[in-house]
Design an enzyme around this catalytic site. Structure first.
Site, PDB file in Angstrom:
ATOM      1  CB  SER A 166      -8.061   0.340   6.009  1.00 25.39           C
ATOM      2  OG  SER A 166      -8.797   1.537   6.044  1.00 25.39           O
ATOM      3  CE  LYS A 172      -3.903   1.833   2.775  1.00 26.54           C
ATOM      4  NZ  LYS A 172      -4.699   1.601   4.002  1.00 26.54           N
ATOM      5  CB  SER A 225      -8.068   3.216   3.087  1.00 28.20           C
ATOM      6  OG  SER A 225      -7.182   2.631   4.035  1.00 28.20           O
TER       7      SER A 225
END
Lengths: 493, 496
Positions: A181, A82, A157
């Site tokens: 997330s 990420k 996310s």
């Protein structure tokens, strides 16, 4: 072996092929790159990657392997991150215009650990801007598609991390989890996603959203992948005062032992969670089947009460935004961030750079967080939220006196259509209703794929364990995995 | 309390002191004065995204030590808070500080007020402290013609803030407070407290009220007080200004004013309406610190005697005059030097005099007037004279080997060459003769050559002996021990 035959193989299976010499890291990396190149235009899971660097790392891994000097079980396995995890010399955008051209001068501790284990760190995965969002739609660089249905969101996310793994674009990915997330996108994409106990994995090098809630964690195609990845990631870090010196053992082996030799576990179903009107019938049905499966195994299912759980979402949005308003203050246009071209003086640099650099959702949360910390409101909001946090923690402590693990849906519904909720922040925030408590309490939790709703949309359930009981969590997940094959199904791309 | 024009002043100080630690408060980046701009930085100092603070244990220990020296209460738990405001010298736009659970509470600083004369010790009293907390320093902004330059070297350096109660009542007391605090901290090796280098900084809150009233006046905060005298002078001006305003019928508005040392005036920076909301909240990246009794007593063991205690001891145990002890105890190095020397040769007064007169004069000469008005002196080490060397020198005088005059010359030689007093005396041929047989012969000759002086002396003119002595010293090129010469001459004159 061609890219398609490799694409959905679990990382642990690939690692065995590397170990036996049936596959080289160069072959694997080439296949991964080809697939990422082929699919990213549709999925937009990756913000970018450096293929030459990945191939160079793969060659070095093969060389080590040949010399019998492999650094670990996962030596040669590509892992994509990420884009809020710092990799030296690589862009660290956090999905924001603010950091569009920021190159990290240092490696996150998890990156150091993965490199020391011989893993090939590559690729920057899309995310909601500064991890604020549940759909990867607040990214400045465009939203990510769910590989199961490109019109739908992969969640967020860490949507890029979940979509990349589910689409077979990288055999291992990392995300971060502040309110769900990792687990929510894992559920939406039909894969495993684990949020470790707060303090298990170093946060050094993870761009902070809400410091007391953030944890880095892995996505995986199977429980073994997740367990083995945790062995690489976990451990105390002198650079992170909140990291905790809990012992790190061969989790993957321990869970198998616990499964064969251990007693049947007691799983707690929070009665409050199933009263929710918002719970999708398909999710409810899947949960019934999960409960039936565990019962059939001889495990006990027990109702537990988490009386303060209705306060979790508002509590979370006070604490998370308060910390975020502070953490994001450093992005000011002075040093390494976006700087407005039209600013006339220092104060103007702040206003214009932040005005231009941050997106709507980030601004909304900074404003909310600034408000709840401001003089005169601090006690009514921030202090009160911390008190409620203690109540929620006590609810779980009480539940764990009676049960080994808490069992919940991961999300109230399967993946929603892109664009559907982005204009309604409150509706979006309610997505996190089941995933927020483990962050507020620091408890470890995992999302396990457990079926499909109509339209072939994955559904996941969540297990929550007491602090540092990741092995218990993984054992229960593995018990389910043994009798179900949801995790072996893959999207048609 | 010193009243001016029917008004009393009430002053509180906020003193920032950099702790002389090797590394910064929350990261292992080094910290020292004088590095090239932005050299002492790393990703943590620069507040790069993803970086985290970790506590500098030594800085916490030094703060606790300050608290122990000043009689503060050290709570069992102390925590860290973020203080938010935007300024380009702050890498994170928040400062990690301590809001409601500082490391030290209460305490006091002993100060000495001016005595009736320079030679007499003044009255002592204690100024109460509110608290001492630990925080990180910020960077430094320099404004140039086409913009501003930021140097983050200082950012993240460990900084303590010492806050007094409104318990200071004149600019002179403020001066005495800062002098005493600086001596105490320097003495314990906490900080060099060099205000020119920004190692010690002071803001002052001051108000005035009519004599005999108890309600405090509206306070004004003074900034940019860059030296201890600056604090005194700024306060003097500001107190007069406030009294002038009040007498003219105006009211004092709560505000922050800047002292301009060159112009000798304070000017308005901002009023209270513009005060900031710092949005303090506990730093989630740092755990609270727990301070055990064991840790505290361990830290207490490492503490030196306080300067005023030492001064009282020197006066009592060595019968040294107040002025000499005041100089010796103004500086840790001087007192350590003194104590080392008297261990070697037990003549405290002569050694103290030699240090405070001759050695410091040499130091003044060596630093050619660079001694600041705040009494910051160049290090004794720069002279290259050891305590043992000074002790040996005084011992040579005491044994009659050197005259006082010779001793001064030898000391200059020691400074110039770095050699021992014996070696310098030898090289310079400085050694006074105390051989009374040899001296007697020279005295007889001098008496024969000065019959007039002899007659005058015998007639009762005591001073005439000096003329004969002068002859003797000239004949011996100053090497005769004057005491012996005096004794021999008097014996010869008496025997006619």
């Amino acid at each position: 072996m061609n890219q398609d035959s490799l694409a959905y193989l679990p990382a642990s299976k690939l690692a065995r092929l590397l170990a036996s010499g049936e596959l080289t890291a160069v072959e694997l990396s080439r296949a991964v790159l080809e697939r990422a190149e082929q699919l990213n235009a549709q999925v937009n899971a990756f913000l970018g990657w450096d293929g030459d660097d990945l191939m160079a790392q793969a060659e070095a891994s093969d060389k080590r392997r040949k010399a019998d000097k492999a650094l670990g079980f996962f030596d040669g396995i590509p892992v994509a991150l990420k884009n809020n995890i710092a990799v030296k010399g690589s862009l660290l955008t956090c999905g924001s215009r603010m950091l569009e051209s920021f190159v990290s001068p240092y490696d996150a501790t998890v990156v150091e650990r993965m490199k020391a284990a011989g893993m090939l760190v590559w690729g920057r995965l899309n995310m909601d801007e500064f991890a604020m969002g549940s759909s990867t739609e607040t990214s400045y660089f465009g939203s990510t598609a769910n590989p199961w249905d490109l019109t739908r969101t992969p969640g967020g996310s860490s949507g890029g991390s979940a979509a990349a793994l589910a689409a077979g674009m990288s055999p291992m990915t990392l995300g971060s989890d502040t309110g769900g997330s990792i687990r929510q996108p894992a559920a939406f994409c039909g894969i495993y996603g684990l949020k470790p106990t707060y303090g298990r994995v170093s946060r050094y090098g993870l761009v902070a959203f809400a410091s007391s809630l953030d944890q880095i964690g892995p996505f995986g195609h199977c429980v073994e992948d997740v367990a083995r990845m945790m062995e690489v990631l976990c451990g105390v870090d002198p650079k992170d005062s909140s990291s905790y010196p809990a012992p790190v053992s061969p989790f993957h082996a321990e869970l198998e032992l616990a499964l064969t030799g251990g007693r049947p576990m007691v799983l707690g179903l929070p009665v409050e969670y199933f009263k929710e009107d918002g719970l999708d019938p398909a999710v409810r049905r899947a949960m019934d089947e999960v409960v039936a499966y565990y019962k059939e195994m001889g495990w006990q299912i027990k109702d537990v009460s988490l009386p303060n759980s209705h306060l979790a979402v508002p509590t979370y949005y006070v604490i998370a935004t308060a910390e975020a308003s502070s953490n994001l203050a450093r992005f000011d246009g002075i040093r390494y961030t976006h700087r407005s071209e039209s600013a006339s003086d220092a104060v103007d640099v702040y206003f214009k750079s932040r005005g231009e650099g941050f997106g709507e959702e980030v601004k909304r949360r900074i404003i909310l967080g600034t408000f709840v910390l401001s003089s005169g409101y601090h006690d009514a909001y921030y202090l009160k939220a911390q008190q409620v946090r203690t109540l929620i923690r006590n609810d779980f402590s009480k539940a764990f006196e009676e049960v080994d693990l808490v069992l919940t849906p991961t999300t109230p519904s399967p993946a929603f259509v892109r664009g559907e909720r982005i204009t309604d922040p409150l509706q979006m925030y309610l997505n996190d209703i089941y995933t927020i408590c483990p962050n507020l309490t620091g408890l470890p939790a995992i999302s396990v794929p457990c079926g499909f709703a109509s339209q072939n949309l994955p559904v996941g359930f969540q297990l929550i364990a007491p602090h540092f009981e990741e092995v218990r969590l993984l054992t229960a997940a593995r018990a389910y995995e043994k009798g179900n094959d949801w995790h072996t199904r893959h999207p048609a791309l | 309390m010193a009243s001016v024009d029917g008004y009393d002043a009430v002053i509180g100080l906020e003193v920032h002191v950099q702790l002389g630690t090797e590394s910064k408060m929350f990261t292992d980046a080094p910290y020292y004065f004088g590095a090239a701009p932005n050299e002492l930085t790393n990703p943590v100092v620069m507040g790069m995204p993803g970086t985290l603070p970790v506590l500098n244990k030594r800085a916490i220990e030094k703060t606790i030590q300050v608290g122990l020296m000043l009689g503060c209460e050290i709570p069992q738990v102390s925590k860290w808070d973020r203080k938010h405001y935007y300024y380009p010298d702050m890498p994170k736009n928040y400062q990690i500080s301590q809001y409601d659970q500082p490391l030290c509470l209460g305490g006091s600083v002993e100060i000495e007020l001016d005595g009736p004369s320079r030679n007499v010790m003044g009255e002592h009293r204690r100024v109460s402290l509110t608290r001492i907390h630990l925080e990180e320093d910020v960077g430094k902004l320099t404004h140039v013609a086409d913009g501003s330059l930021v140097d983050y070297n200082r950012a993240g350096a460990p900084l303590i803030e010492i806050v007094t109660e409104p318990d200071i009542f004149s600019p002179e007391e403020a001066f005495a407070f800062l002098t005493s605090l600086r001596n105490t901290l320097q003495n314990a090796g906490i900080s060099d407290c060099d205000m020119e280098k920004g190692q010690m900084r002071c803001d002052a809150n001051v108000s005035v009220k009519p004599v005999g009233t108890t309600k405090l006046g509206t306070k004004v905060e003074l900034k940019n007080l860059n030296s201890i005298s600056g604090v005194r002078n700024g306060l003097r001006y500001e107190i007069e200004r406030q009294i002038r305003e009040l007498k003219a019928g105006a009211t004092i508005v709560q505000q922050t004013r800047r002292w301009d040392a060159e112009a000798g005036v304070t000017s308005l920076m901002r009023t209270k309406e513009e005060a900031q909301d710092y949005r303090y909240f506990p730093d989630p990246d740092l755990m609270p610190v727990r301070i055990s009794e064991d840790w505290k007593s361990q830290l207490a063991e490492g503490l030196p005697e306080l300067p005023f205690d030492r001064q009282r001891r020197y006066m009592a145990d060595y019968s040294l005059p107040y002025t000499v002890t005041a100089v010796l105890c103004s500086n840790r190095q001087l007192s350590v030097f003194f104590e080392e020397a008297i261990r070697q040769h037990n003549n405290p007064l002569a050694i103290a005099n030699l240090i405070t007169n001759d050695l410091l004069r040499e130091l003044g000469a060596a630093s050619s007037g660079s001694e600041g008005e705040d009494g910051e002196r160049r290090s004794l080490d720069s002279l290259g004279v050891s305590a043992v060397g000074v002790a040996d020198l005084v011992a040579m005088v005491d044994k009659g080997v050197l005259s006082n005059q010779m001793a001064k010359e030898v000391l200059s030689g020691m400074i110039a060459t770095g050699q021992s007093p014996e070696a310098v005396a030898e090289a310079k041929g400085l050694r006074q003769s105390s051989d009374s047989g040899e001296i007697e012969a020279i005295c007889r000759q001098a008496m024969e050559e000065n019959p007039k002086a002899v007659q005058e002396f015998l007639a009762g003119n005591e001073k005439s002996i000096n003329a004969i002595k002068g002859r003797v010293m000239k004949a011996t090129q100053g090497k005769a021990n004057p005491t012996v010469v005096d004794q021999v001459l008097r014996k010869l004159l008496a025997s006619g």
